[in-house]
Enzyme design. Structure first.
Site, PDB file in Angstrom:
ATOM      1  N   ASP A  92      46.667  91.011   3.901  1.00 39.88           N
ATOM      2  CA  ASP A  92      47.324  90.758   5.272  1.00 39.88           C
ATOM      3  C   ASP A  92      47.418  92.327   6.424  1.00 39.88           C
ATOM      4  O   ASP A  92      47.419  91.430   7.934  1.00 39.88           O
ATOM      5  CB  ASP A  92      48.610  90.083   5.293  1.00 39.88           C
ATOM      6  CG  ASP A  92      48.453  88.766   5.065  1.00 39.88           C
ATOM      7  OD1 ASP A  92      47.068  88.170   4.351  1.00 39.88           O
ATOM      8  OD2 ASP A  92      48.820  87.716   5.266  1.00 39.88           O
ATOM      9  N   CYS A 146      48.624  89.752  -4.092  1.00 42.40           N
ATOM     10  CA  CYS A 146      48.491  89.872  -3.227  1.00 42.40           C
ATOM     11  C   CYS A 146      48.681  88.012  -2.183  1.00 42.40           C
ATOM     12  O   CYS A 146      48.847  87.816  -3.063  1.00 42.40           O
ATOM     13  CB  CYS A 146      48.087  90.709  -1.540  1.00 42.40           C
ATOM     14  SG  CYS A 146      47.875  92.224  -1.864  1.00 42.40           S
ATOM     15  N   ASP A 147      49.053  88.551  -0.826  1.00 41.86           N
ATOM     16  CA  ASP A 147      49.759  86.731   0.009  1.00 41.86           C
ATOM     17  C   ASP A 147      49.354  85.972  -0.128  1.00 41.86           C
ATOM     18  O   ASP A 147      50.538  84.786  -0.557  1.00 41.86           O
ATOM     19  CB  ASP A 147      49.890  87.541   1.335  1.00 41.86           C
ATOM     20  CG  ASP A 147      50.813  88.428   1.515  1.00 41.86           C
ATOM     21  OD1 ASP A 147      50.368  90.083   1.271  1.00 41.86           O
ATOM     22  OD2 ASP A 147      51.134  89.256   2.502  1.00 41.86           O
ATOM     23  N   LYS A 148      48.015  85.411  -0.358  1.00 44.69           N
ATOM     24  CA  LYS A 148      47.632  84.454   0.423  1.00 44.69           C
ATOM     25  C   LYS A 148      47.230  83.527  -1.713  1.00 44.69           C
ATOM     26  O   LYS A 148      46.946  82.849  -1.874  1.00 44.69           O
ATOM     27  CB  LYS A 148      46.688  83.202   0.991  1.00 44.69           C
ATOM     28  CG  LYS A 148      47.725  83.872   1.970  1.00 44.69           C
ATOM     29  CD  LYS A 148      48.502  83.288   2.907  1.00 44.69           C
ATOM     30  CE  LYS A 148      49.635  84.296   3.532  1.00 44.69           C
ATOM     31  NZ  LYS A 148      49.341  85.734   3.763  1.00 44.69           N
ATOM     32  N   CYS A 178      52.472  96.155  -1.447  1.00 47.50           N
ATOM     33  CA  CYS A 178      52.888  97.081  -0.329  1.00 47.50           C
ATOM     34  C   CYS A 178      54.445  97.385  -1.008  1.00 47.50           C
ATOM     35  O   CYS A 178      55.204  95.890  -2.005  1.00 47.50           O
ATOM     36  CB  CYS A 178      53.180  96.934   1.229  1.00 47.50           C
ATOM     37  SG  CYS A 178      51.109  96.411   1.500  1.00 47.50           S
ATOM     38  N   GLU A 180      50.336  85.534  10.686  1.00 51.70           N
ATOM     39  CA  GLU A 180      51.410  86.264  10.512  1.00 51.70           C
ATOM     40  C   GLU A 180      51.540  87.738  11.540  1.00 51.70           C
ATOM     41  O   GLU A 180      50.698  88.326  12.222  1.00 51.70           O
ATOM     42  CB  GLU A 180      50.865  86.943   9.632  1.00 51.70           C
ATOM     43  CG  GLU A 180      51.825  87.111   8.338  1.00 51.70           C
ATOM     44  CD  GLU A 180      52.133  87.836   6.877  1.00 51.70           C
ATOM     45  OE1 GLU A 180      52.021  87.046   6.451  1.00 51.70           O
ATOM     46  OE2 GLU A 180      51.407  88.525   6.799  1.00 51.70           O
ATOM     47  N   SER A 233      55.403  88.014   8.708  1.00 51.42           N
ATOM     48  CA  SER A 233      55.072  88.763   7.710  1.00 51.42           C
ATOM     49  C   SER A 233      56.719  88.810   6.075  1.00 51.42           C
ATOM     50  O   SER A 233      57.270  89.259   7.180  1.00 51.42           O
ATOM     51  CB  SER A 233      54.416  90.471   7.416  1.00 51.42           C
ATOM     52  OG  SER A 233      55.225  91.239   6.551  1.00 51.42           O
TER      53      SER A 233
END
Length: 556
Positions: free
Chosen positions: A81, A122-124, A196, A444, A470
């Protein structure tokens, strides 16, 4: 062990062609009757959170074979992202969640795999894998690859991705820091492999995966560069074979109680607002009724117990050292429901095993950071179906705010105005046509929110969007406004100069415009042309639902 799914491709003379193909992969006869374990790996050279997965793959594979199974790797794509932020690429981020779930379902069903280890970070990618696990309901275990360490500087300074890149960019633009300091930030913000460092979406989802009971103890916070993460990977490989033999499947774990526990942990830590989208979508795949209102109901009685970056001072390495997810469960023990986990322990047994908690990092309920949880669900005539704010990142001054609307039809237009000094104190920035359908893909928007903070406008300007933010966002930023502008939601009717009132304590988001005037504006409104008319995203826009339902894809 009873009959296995993989028997459909290994047993009987009719499966001679299937066995021949399996032998063509190198599978020996001695493994033909072992549980077939798929390792869905999202390794890629493109994402810092995933570059270290090759080593974890080895340890998972060793664990599977030690446990008596046979491991098969298959690849799953990932989008970073941070790299996709601020340009066309971000349209693709949220939609990949659906692709990931569909790909795992396809491979597991086509090859009749007995169980899955889902290696993610990570995110998704993590929610996509959890959606697949819930949908398939075959034995699964999740290994999240872990957070990166903070960067180190002089006099004990710790660098992190969001505050030392996106927000530093805006501070440089404003003349607060010089080019030399900006370059130091760039060099030190991402010092190791891993997700992160703060409580952004990736790390929040890793924590919630462990809370839900779908990964082993410690997995949610163990650092990507730690030997502990390797041991967890090995143990997860062993455990999946046991889960197959005992026929323990995700829907036995992903109960309503599990989701409520996960929401409380999310609220107590002040996690990413994206988790609302993801928990709603995972619950739907698990057959659990989880309305958006549950987040607010639980938030009223769940105190915020930690001050986590980006809105606070602690990082993932601090939370891990403080006791991790188990420590949070322990502090919330009177609010946590007992529920099975795939570790073999129930949530209350995990709580009973906690020996020590660093209460400077994870406060007790009797001494909270805030009386309410980190997320709040707002509603009103601007968001009849709800909106989400990460109130843990909002200053007390901005919990109630009234300002004049400055409307932008895209993130790019808003960024141009922000960087050009056209947004001033007292404005409410409205970014619309960025929802699931209108984006498409519900981009995002870390750049506008970080720019607001970097320009020193975090205590004087609010931002409202039908898009999303985010996990690194902080400040008075309200996202997921539903219905979105592309379907004629009230956010499409806002005009420059309208007064918008934000009242987080009372969960209100109001447009101070008469209903008669709004009706006149609606009569003039027409649906805009789609921003993207070809390819996968055009198909996605046709079937994706509103943010208040998790932005899921439905054919009907």
């Amino acid at each position: 062990m009873t009959a296995k799914r993989s028997d459909a491709i290994t047993q009987g003379f009719e499966r001679t062609p299937h066995r021949a193909l399996l032998k063509g992969t190198g599978l020996p006869d001695s493994s033909m009757n072992r549980p077939f374990i798929g390792i869905a790996t999202s390794f890629t050279d493109l994402i810092p959170g995933h570059t270290g997965m090759r080593e974890l793959e080895r340890f998972i594979e060793k664990g599977v074979h030690t446990g008596g199974g046979h491991a098969f790797f298959f690849g799953i794509p990932g989008v970073c992202d941070g790299i996709a932020m601020g340009h066309k690429g971000m349209h693709y981020s949220l939609p990949t969640r659906e692709l990931i779930a569909d790909m795992i379902e396809s491979v597991a069903e086509a090859h009749r795999l007995d169980g899955l280890v889902l290696l993610t970070n990570c995110d998704k990618i993590t929610p996509g894998m959890l959606m697949a696990a819930a949908r398939l309901d075959i034995p699964c275990i999740v290994v999240t690859a872990g957070p990166m360490m903070t960067g180190t500087g002089r006099q004990g300074r710790r660098f992190s991705f969001v505050t030392d890149t996106f927000e530093a960019m805006a501070r440089y633009k404003a003349g607060v820091i010089d080019e030399k300091e900006l370059m130091q930030c760039e060099e030190h913000a991402c010092p190791t492999a891993g997700s992160c460092q703060g409580l952004f979406t990736a790390n929040t989802m890793a924590i919630l995966t462990e809370t839900l009971g779908m990964s082993l103890l410690g997995c949610g916070t163990a650092l990507a560069v730690s030997s502990l993460k390797k041991r967890i990977a090995f143990a997860s490989g062993e455990r999946i074979v046991e889960l197959v033999r005992d026929n323990i499947t995700p829907r036995q774990i992903l109960t309503k109680a599990a989701f409520e526990n996960a929401i409380r942990v999310d609220l107590a830590l002040g996690g990413s607002s994206n988790t609302v989208l993801h928990l709603l979508s995972i619950a739907r795949e698990a057959g659990v009724d989880l309305p958006l209102e549950e987040f607010d109901r639980l938030g009223r009685t769940t105190p915020q117990l930690a001050s986590m970056n980006p809105g606070g001072k602690h990082f993932m390495e601090d939370l891990d050292a403080a006791g991790g997810v188990a420590a949070v469960l322990y502090q919330l023990r009177d609010l946590i429901q007992d529920n099975p986990t795939l570790t073999g322990l129930s949530t209350q047994q995990i709580i009973a095993s906690v020996a020590d908690v660093d209460e400077e990092v994870v406060h007790p309920v009797s001494d909270p950071i805030r009386a309410e949880g980190g997320l709040a669900i707002l509603s009103g005539n601007l968001a009849p179906d709800g909106a989400v704010v990460k109130q843990s990142g909002v200053s007390e001054k901005m919990m109630r705010f009234s300002g004049k609307a400055r409307c932008f039809e895209s993130e790019e237009a808003a960024m141009t105005a922000l960087m050009g000094g056209q947004v001033v104190a007292g404005d409410v920035v409205v970014i619309r046509y960025e929802g699931p359908k209108g984006g498409p893909g519900m981009r995002e928007m870390l750049a506008p929110t970080a720019t607001l903070m970097g320009l020193g406008l975090g205590d004087s300007v609010a931002l409202i969007t039908d898009g999303r933010f985010s996990g690194g966002t902080r400040g008075p930023c309200i996202g997921h406004v539903s219905p979105e502008a592309a379907v004629g939601g009230p956010i499409a009717l806002v005009e420059d100069g309208d007064t918008i009132e934000l009242d987080i304590p009372n969960r209100a988001l109001k447009l101070q415009v008469d209903d008669v005037v709004l009706a006149e504006r609606r009569a003039r409104w027409s649906r805009p042309e789609p921003k993207i008319k070809t390819g996968w995203l055009a198909r996605y826009a046709a079937v994706v639902t509103s943010a208040n339902t998790g932005a899921i894809c439905k054919a009907d």
